[in-house]
Design an enzyme around this catalytic site. Structure first.
Site, short mmCIF file in Angstrom:
data_model
loop_
_atom_site.label_atom_id
_atom_site.label_comp_id
_atom_site.label_asym_id
_atom_site.label_seq_id
_atom_site.Cartn_x
_atom_site.Cartn_y
_atom_site.Cartn_z
N LYS A 1 0.83 -1.21 0.00
CA LYS A 1 0.00 0.00 0.00
C LYS A 1 0.87 1.27 0.00
CE LYS A 1 -3.24 2.93 0.34
NZ LYS A 1 -4.03 3.29 -0.80
N PHE B 1 -1.22 9.60 -14.58
CA PHE B 1 -0.45 10.34 -13.57
C PHE B 1 0.69 11.15 -14.16
CE2 PHE B 1 -1.79 9.46 -9.16
CZ PHE B 1 -2.96 8.79 -9.49
N CYS C 1 -4.25 11.09 1.37
CA CYS C 1 -3.38 9.90 1.32
C CYS C 1 -1.93 10.19 0.92
CB CYS C 1 -3.98 8.86 0.39
SG CYS C 1 -5.48 8.15 1.06
N LYS D 1 -9.07 17.18 -5.50
CA LYS D 1 -9.18 16.80 -6.91
C LYS D 1 -10.67 16.82 -7.26
CE LYS D 1 -9.48 11.83 -6.23
NZ LYS D 1 -9.02 10.53 -6.62
N1 LIG Z 1 -9.61 8.37 1.72
C1 LIG Z 1 -9.08 7.58 0.79
O1 LIG Z 1 -9.20 7.80 -0.41
C2 LIG Z 1 -8.30 6.36 1.22
C3 LIG Z 1 -7.91 5.45 0.23
C4 LIG Z 1 -7.21 4.31 0.64
C5 LIG Z 1 -6.89 4.13 1.97
N2 LIG Z 1 -7.25 5.06 2.90
C6 LIG Z 1 -6.93 4.82 4.30
O2 LIG Z 1 -8.12 4.38 4.95
C7 LIG Z 1 -8.13 4.85 6.31
C8 LIG Z 1 -9.41 5.63 6.56
O3 LIG Z 1 -9.40 6.79 5.76
P1 LIG Z 1 -10.70 7.69 5.56
O4 LIG Z 1 -10.35 8.70 4.55
O5 LIG Z 1 -11.88 6.83 5.34
O6 LIG Z 1 -10.81 8.36 7.02
P2 LIG Z 1 -12.03 9.23 7.60
O7 LIG Z 1 -11.42 10.19 8.54
O8 LIG Z 1 -12.88 9.72 6.48
O9 LIG Z 1 -12.90 8.17 8.43
C9 LIG Z 1 -12.46 7.54 9.58
C10 LIG Z 1 -13.66 7.35 10.49
O10 LIG Z 1 -13.28 6.51 11.57
C11 LIG Z 1 -14.02 6.91 12.72
N3 LIG Z 1 -13.38 6.36 13.90
C12 LIG Z 1 -12.15 6.63 14.40
N4 LIG Z 1 -11.92 5.88 15.49
C13 LIG Z 1 -13.01 5.10 15.68
C14 LIG Z 1 -13.38 4.12 16.63
N5 LIG Z 1 -12.55 3.76 17.61
N6 LIG Z 1 -14.59 3.56 16.54
C15 LIG Z 1 -15.44 3.90 15.56
N7 LIG Z 1 -15.15 4.82 14.62
C16 LIG Z 1 -13.95 5.41 14.67
C17 LIG Z 1 -14.01 8.42 12.62
O11 LIG Z 1 -15.04 9.00 13.39
C18 LIG Z 1 -14.19 8.62 11.11
O12 LIG Z 1 -15.56 8.76 10.78
C19 LIG Z 1 -6.85 5.67 6.49
O13 LIG Z 1 -5.85 4.85 7.00
C20 LIG Z 1 -6.50 6.05 5.07
O14 LIG Z 1 -5.11 6.28 4.90
C21 LIG Z 1 -7.96 6.16 2.56
#
Ligand SMILES: NC(=O)c1ccc[n+]([C@@H]2O[C@H](COP(=O)([O-])OP(=O)(O)OC[C@H]3O[C@@H](n4cnc5c(N)ncnc54)[C@H](O)[C@@H]3O)[C@@H](O)[C@H]2O)c1
Length: 434
Positions: A206, A251, A262, A322
């Site tokens: 990743k 890209f 990210c 974006k």
């Molecule tokens: N956003 C993207 O495009 C993307 C793509 C691939 C991977 N990721 C990875 O995925 C992960 C999540 O990213 P995201 O953008 O969805 O984050 P986000 O901040 O949008 O969502 C995370 C959610 O988790 C909740 N949360 C935190 N602790 C919690 C707990 N103990 N119990 C219940 N809920 C809890 C928060 O309230 C929040 O709503 C990260 O590690 C990120 O790097 C994100």
């Protein structure tokens, strides 16, 4: 299958909706009552193309439910997916693991029967081991395995990427868990390569992928700067490079720098891991430094076309990091806006989807417009910062008639094809000598 997803954000929500659409019984868990109440009331908490219809369909057929209760979401689940945030630590820039650790600790006591705990958050190498230790300490009797399921979805295309991923990577060290994950991904068999690797390899894949893509963006941005000075055209250069299958066309679009929730955090986290393991990742470190500087340079470029920076009014088109998303986290557009504000600029901003999120950060430091043309009324320059397709459809005759002076700084090259210079604009884009 019964699936509990911890974290209902940009990854957790589309994943939950998608898994429900595939016929699973899904409970999305979030500690934010506001989010869960909104979802329970039928209101989506993020914008993603195509999400709404399948969200409603699966809420109605009761395959998709929402809760703030960890117990309710975990106790009956065959698979518990962790999709909480891993933001950068404000000082060290390493991935801040507090949400992962808390989620592991909170879910542990509710595990019943054999359960696969799958980490979908982007986490440093070795996190699977840590999560396993935390759960075992909290609940020594629990029957579980921890797997790594890194997420590769692109914001703005989350629904498409859920149903048609380029690949599915599974990091797993136990055969029993392999069978559960094979069942989970059965609908993708024969359609998508499902790669089973060891857990640490999955965690590395990743970060290595995101860092590579970030470096590719930074590379073409540096080439764009070079082309501007050397008299070449970066579009022709990118096309010529991209025809080589080893390089590929994607890209290679120059712009104001990579951003989003990210790439900046994942490149920083990867560079920190390189230092930690005594294997410096110098290409990544260079891309991080160059990309950070780029945002300030872009703000200067916009300000340099106005004569009196204090009195000048600048229209900003685009705030999301974006197109296709309302996400402004680490958005180059927002960083450029903040930099211009520091220099005393008067800004009138517009974004088709990200206004609410931007307002939370910018408050009353800028004026907000209802459309791109509304933003452009009586301004000295229009700065195009996000590649929303509608910006390229604007009528230049109308635009010129409402601006105070006809100047465009197009950091996404959205208007280039319309040849704004022919329409009497002073026009700058990226990667062409002016
Ligand atoms: N956003 C993207 O495009 C993307 C793509 C691939 C991977 N990721 C990875 O995925 C992960 C999540 O990213 P995201 O953008 O969805 O984050 P986000 O901040 O949008 O969502 C995370 C959610 O988790 C909740 N949360 C935190 N602790 C919690 C707990 N103990 N119990 C219940 N809920 C809890 C928060 O309230 C929040 O709503 C990260 O590690 C990120 O790097 C994100």
């Amino acid at each position: 299958m019964k699936i509990g997803i911890i974290g209902t954000g940009y990854v957790g929500l589309p994943t939950g909706v998608g898994l429900a659409e595939l016929g699973n019984q899904v409970i999305c868990i979030d500690k934010s009552e506001e989010k869960i109440n909104s979802l329970k009331a039928g209101k989506l908490t993020i914008f993603e193309d195509g999400l709404e219809d399948i969200f409603f369909k699966n809420v109605q057929n009761k395959r998709l439910t929402f809760t703030t209760s960890m117990q309710e979401g975990v106790e009956d689940a065959d698979v518990v997916i962790i999709a909480v945030g891993t933001p950068p630590h404000p000082e060290t820039k390493e991935a801040d693991m507090k949400y992962i650790h808390a989620a592991a600790s909170e879910l542990a006591k509710y595990l019943k029967g054999y359960t696969v705990v799958a980490d979908k958050s982007t986490v440093p190498v070795g996190t699977g081991d840590e999560v396993e230790d935390i759960i075992r300490k909290q609940n020594p009797e629990a029957d579980f395995d921890v797997v790594s399921l890194p997420e590769f979805l692109r914001e703005g295309f989350a629904v498409h990427d859920f149903f048609a991923p380029d690949r599915i990577v599974v990091g797993v060290n136990k055969d029993r868990a392999v069978n559960v994950i094979k069942e989970l991904y059965k609908p993708f068999e024969g359609k998508t390569e499902i790669l089973f690797v060891n857990r640490k390899s999955a965690e590395t894949i990743k970060y290595a992928s995101n860092a590579f893509l970030a470096m590719k963006i930074h590379y073409i941005n540096e080439m764009a700067d070079f082309c501007e000075k050397a008299g070449a055209d970066v579009f022709e250069v990118a096309k010529g490079m991209g025809l080589d299958e080893r390089i590929g066309r994607r890209f290679l679009n120059p712009g104001p720098g990579y951003g989003g929730s990210c790439f900046p955090k994942d490149t920083n986290a990867m560079a920190c891991m390189g230092k930690k393991y005594g294997a410096p990742l110098m290409l990544i470190e260079t891309a991080i430094r160059g990309n950070d500087l780029r945002k300030a340079k872009m703000a200067e470029r916009i300000l340099s076309v106005v004569k009196d920076k204090k009195d000048a009014k600048i229209a900003v088109w685009g705030l999301a990091f974006k197109n296709g998303t309302d996400d402004v986290r680490e958005s180059p557009a927002m960083q450029i806006v903040e930099q211009m504000l520091k220099n005393g600029a008067n800004l009138k901003v517009y974004d088709p989807k990200a206004m609410e999120n931007a307002k939370m950060l910018l408050g009353d430091s800028v004026e907000y417009a209802d459309t791109e043309l509304d933003a452009a009324k009586d301004v000295d320059v229009v700065a195009v910062l996000t590649e929303w397709p509608e910006f390229s459809e604007v009528n230049l005759v109308e635009l010129k008639s409402i601006m105070k002076s006809p100047k465009i700084v197009d950091l996404r090259n959205m208007l280039k094809a319309k040849d704004p210079k022919q329409h009497g604009f002073e026009y700058q884009c990226i990667g062409l000598c002016s």
